[in-house]
Design a protein around this motif. Structure first.
Motif, PDB file in Angstrom:
ATOM      1  N   SER A  63       0.817  -1.221   0.000  1.00  0.00           N
ATOM      2  CA  SER A  63       0.000   0.000   0.000  1.00  0.00           C
ATOM      3  C   SER A  63       0.850   1.270   0.000  1.00  0.00           C
ATOM      4  O   SER A  63       0.296   2.376   0.048  1.00  0.00           O
ATOM      5  N   PHE A  64       2.166   1.129  -0.092  1.00  0.00           N
ATOM      6  CA  PHE A  64       3.064   2.290  -0.023  1.00  0.00           C
ATOM      7  C   PHE A  64       2.739   3.311  -1.117  1.00  0.00           C
ATOM      8  O   PHE A  64       2.590   2.974  -2.288  1.00  0.00           O
ATOM      9  N   ARG A  65       2.620   4.558  -0.700  1.00  0.00           N
ATOM     10  CA  ARG A  65       2.441   5.671  -1.625  1.00  0.00           C
ATOM     11  C   ARG A  65       3.383   6.793  -1.209  1.00  0.00           C
ATOM     12  O   ARG A  65       3.345   7.243  -0.067  1.00  0.00           O
ATOM     13  N   SER A  66       4.208   7.223  -2.135  1.00  0.00           N
ATOM     14  CA  SER A  66       5.090   8.356  -1.881  1.00  0.00           C
ATOM     15  C   SER A  66       4.462   9.606  -2.485  1.00  0.00           C
ATOM     16  O   SER A  66       3.909   9.564  -3.591  1.00  0.00           O
ATOM     17  N   ILE A  67       4.548  10.698  -1.772  1.00  0.00           N
ATOM     18  CA  ILE A  67       3.961  11.934  -2.280  1.00  0.00           C
ATOM     19  C   ILE A  67       4.671  12.399  -3.549  1.00  0.00           C
ATOM     20  O   ILE A  67       4.093  13.088  -4.398  1.00  0.00           O
ATOM     21  N   ARG A  68       5.923  11.970  -3.724  1.00  0.00           N
ATOM     22  CA  ARG A  68       6.668  12.318  -4.936  1.00  0.00           C
ATOM     23  C   ARG A  68       6.064  11.645  -6.173  1.00  0.00           C
ATOM     24  O   ARG A  68       6.263  12.134  -7.295  1.00  0.00           O
ATOM     25  N   MET A  69       5.381  10.529  -5.987  1.00  0.00           N
ATOM     26  CA  MET A  69       4.799   9.811  -7.115  1.00  0.00           C
ATOM     27  C   MET A  69       3.633  10.572  -7.743  1.00  0.00           C
ATOM     28  O   MET A  69       3.283  10.336  -8.908  1.00  0.00           O
ATOM     29  N   PHE A  70       3.013  11.474  -6.984  1.00  0.00           N
ATOM     30  CA  PHE A  70       1.795  12.147  -7.440  1.00  0.00           C
ATOM     31  C   PHE A  70       1.939  13.661  -7.552  1.00  0.00           C
ATOM     32  O   PHE A  70       1.115  14.297  -8.195  1.00  0.00           O
ATOM     33  N   MET A  71       2.958  14.212  -6.914  1.00  0.00           N
ATOM     34  CA  MET A  71       3.092  15.670  -6.868  1.00  0.00           C
ATOM     35  C   MET A  71       4.305  16.127  -7.675  1.00  0.00           C
ATOM     36  O   MET A  71       5.353  15.478  -7.685  1.00  0.00           O
ATOM     37  N   ASN A  72       4.178  17.273  -8.327  1.00  0.00           N
ATOM     38  CA  ASN A  72       5.248  17.846  -9.143  1.00  0.00           C
ATOM     39  C   ASN A  72       6.042  18.830  -8.291  1.00  0.00           C
ATOM     40  O   ASN A  72       5.743  20.040  -8.264  1.00  0.00           O
ATOM     41  N   PHE A  73       7.065  18.316  -7.610  1.00  0.00           N
ATOM     42  CA  PHE A  73       7.835  19.159  -6.701  1.00  0.00           C
ATOM     43  C   PHE A  73       8.871  20.018  -7.419  1.00  0.00           C
ATOM     44  O   PHE A  73       9.609  20.760  -6.773  1.00  0.00           O
TER      45      PHE A  73
END
Length: 597
Positions: free
Chosen positions: A453-463
């Motif tokens: 279930s791991f989700r990294s915020i980097r996977m979805f957000m354009n930093f």
């Protein structure tokens, strides 16, 4: 008198002669019979001879000392050796065992012949013991592999099928070396072997599905490949050809994976035919009711802040019913539960009719349509309409309605929000006493890389965008929607709905995130989320076939997040029972619409 004695002597001598010669005649006649039928009887006696030989061999193994046993030696065969391409597996049939026994018999025969040339009997016994030790080591090794397969049933490797497919690839690689117009005997043989093997393998994926002739076909192909290896000894050319074939195969696999992903996504956004049938029947029945018959009982509890309020946003009749039924059936005090079901105007009649026909016991049910909220359509909905997307995860008003809960329920202080693809398995009374520590959202975290279930915020957000880089930590722990406890009082005080609207409008102007409402939820409730224990919410039943059974059994809520929903044919079969057991399968509408487990 003398004449009488003489006849007595003659009679006695005759009897003696008969007793001597009769057995000789009978034995000779028996030998003659054996000669005429000996071949047949000897062939019939072979199994018993082999059986006795196996018994003797087993006896010799039992007499060995344990410290004398050694594992099998690894032997690298030359290309010239035809048997070098033959690989044994634990699934080989009786024919391969007889072949191995024949090899052992030949070694025993050689040992006996050597003994006649000068070796003593002790040396022969040593040879037999070494052979038995080798066989015992191989048996133990194969048994260990079989035990390992039994212990991990999800990692079973069907060696025979894999081996046969490897043979086909190698044979086709040899065929590619054939000069144009060539029609040699070896190439004909390879083509014939390929056809045979393809007929045997077909669509088979398990060794148990292979026919009895599979082993013989494999041995025939091995012999043909051995011949080809002598004719085409250029290893570098073969390696180049195999690399090219592997590259083409990888490209084809990638194309198939892309197609599979697209079809799964498409299937996840479709509604089964039976569900359409059910909605039509319920809608027709709803409009036949008089206005007073459409009212639900106990509506005085809808705004009571002292009760336990749950909400689900859904356009699926049966999905919503499973959430409600599982929650109420697991509750210790169902009379204190108020369930709010919010739907769009298209599905509101069907969902309302379902709960009118199947009231939730002592609990209170409240069904609303998002079109009833005038303030939503005039004040907020214009922003949602600006989203140019055909994916309901991005464009559905129901999906974004979760960010307006304080406006929808102005009289409530707390509420638990469910996605419509969850099943409740435990009483949830304890969750209402969790200390929110001044935060707004209570959710299970998804920031452990060791979990599916791991989700990294980097996977979805354009930093790379300065706006996100300045305001948010790219290493912050993420959390999941699906079962969330919201403190509506703190939400209103911190005005997070207005913050959500500002982020949503900003995201329409430039590319800041992807993946629906989850990333915007992360930044809306940034530093406003308290972590719940894992036992409250188990994820992954809609995409992960390896969720630990213990996690499922101990979870208060299980979530079919992903595209493989339990009501679809693409759903993971072993998880469907947790969902389907809360359906009313004997309901006449379900039977008429062919909805079953």
């Amino acid at each position: 008198m003398k004449k009488c004695h003489r006849w007595q002597r003659i009679l006695i001598l005759s009897l003696l002669s008969f007793s001597v010669f009769a057995p000789i005649v009978l034995v000779s006649q028996r030998l003659k019979t054996l000669t005429s039928f000996g071949g047949k009887e000897f062939a019939e006696d072979l199994p018993s001879v082999n059986y006795m030989r196996d018994v003797l061999r087993l006896n010799s193994i039992e007499q060995e000392a344990a410290e004398g046993l050694k594992g099998p030696k690894l032997v690298v065969f030359n290309d010239k050796d035809i048997s070098s391409v033959v690989r044994r597996s634990s699934y080989e049939d009786r024919d391969s065992d007889q072949f191995r026994n024949a090899q052992d018999d030949s070694k025993l025969l050689e040992a006996n012949e050597t003994n006649g040339n000068g070796k003593d009997e002790h040396q022969i016994q040593q040879t037999i013991i070494q052979m038995n030790s080798r066989e015992k080591g191989q048996f133990n090794q194969e048994k260990g592999r079989d035990d390992q397969r039994l212990q991990s049933p999800f990692n079973v490797v069907d060696e025979k099928v894999k081996q046969m497919r490897d043979q086909l690839i190698t044979a086709k690689a040899y065929l590619s070396f054939e000069p144009p117009g060539s029609n040699s005997r070896l190439m004909k043989e390879l083509r014939a072997r390929i056809r045979e093997l393809e007929r045997v393998v077909g669509e088979v994926s398990r060794d148990s599905d292979l026919p009895m002739s599979a082993s013989q076909k494999m041995r025939s192909m091995e012999l043909s490949l051995a011949k080809a290896s002598r004719v085409f000894p250029d290893c570098s050319a073969m390696a180049t050809k195999l690399r090219a074939m592997a590259y083409n195969a990888e490209e084809q696999v990638q194309v198939m994976r892309n197609q599979e992903s697209h079809l799964l996504q498409l299937a996840g956004r479709t509604t089964p035919k039976g569900f359409h049938c059910l909605s039509m029947r319920l809608t027709a029945e709803y409009f036949l009711l008089r206005p007073e018959e459409r009212q639900f009982p106990n509506q005085q509890n809808v705004n009571d802040p002292d009760l336990y309020h749950y909400a689900v946003l859904s356009d699926n009749v049966l999905a919503a019913s499973v959430v409600v039924n599982s929650t109420i059936s697991s509750a210790k005090e169902p009379e204190k539960i108020v369930f709010h079901v919010m739907a769009d105007s298209l599905n509101l009649p069907a969902i309302s009719m379902w709960f009118l026909l199947n009231p939730p016991g002592k609990a209170t049910i409240h069904v609303q349509s998002i079109e009833n909220f005038d303030w939503l359509s005039t004040k907020y909905n214009s922003t949602l309409n600006e989203q140019k997307s055909y994916d309901p995860r991005y464009s559905s008003a129901l999906n974004h309605l979760r960010f307006y809960l304080p406006d929808i329920f102005p009289a409530l202080n707390k509420i638990v929000l469910f996605d419509h693809d969850v099943v409740v398995q435990r009483d949830l009374t304890e969750i209402w006493s969790i200390d929110m520590k001044g935060k707004v959202n209570g959710a299970v975290e998804t920031c452990l890389e060791s979990e599916a279930s791991f989700r990294s915020i980097r996977m979805f957000m354009n930093f790379s965008d300065p706006f996100l880089a300045r305001r948010f930590n790219a290493n912050v722990c993420t959390w999941a929607f699906g079962m969330n406890l919201f403190d509506l009082h703190e939400w209103r005080r911190k005005n997070l709905t207005m913050l959500y609207r500002n982020y949503l409008q900003l995201g329409l102007k430039r590319s800041l995130w992807k993946g629906g409402s989850l990333p915007i939820g992360w930044i809306t409730f940034y530093n406003q989320t308290v972590a719940l224990e894992k036992r409250w919410h188990t994820l992954g039943l809609g995409y992960n076939s390896d969720v630990p059974p213990g996690d499922i059994e101990n979870a208060a809520v299980i979530h079919y997040d992903g595209v493989m929903k339990p009501w679809l044919e693409t759903g993971i079969a072993k998880y469907k029972g947790y969902w389907s057991k809360h359906l009313l399968h004997d309901h006449p509408y379900l039977q008429q619409c062919n909805i079953h487990e």
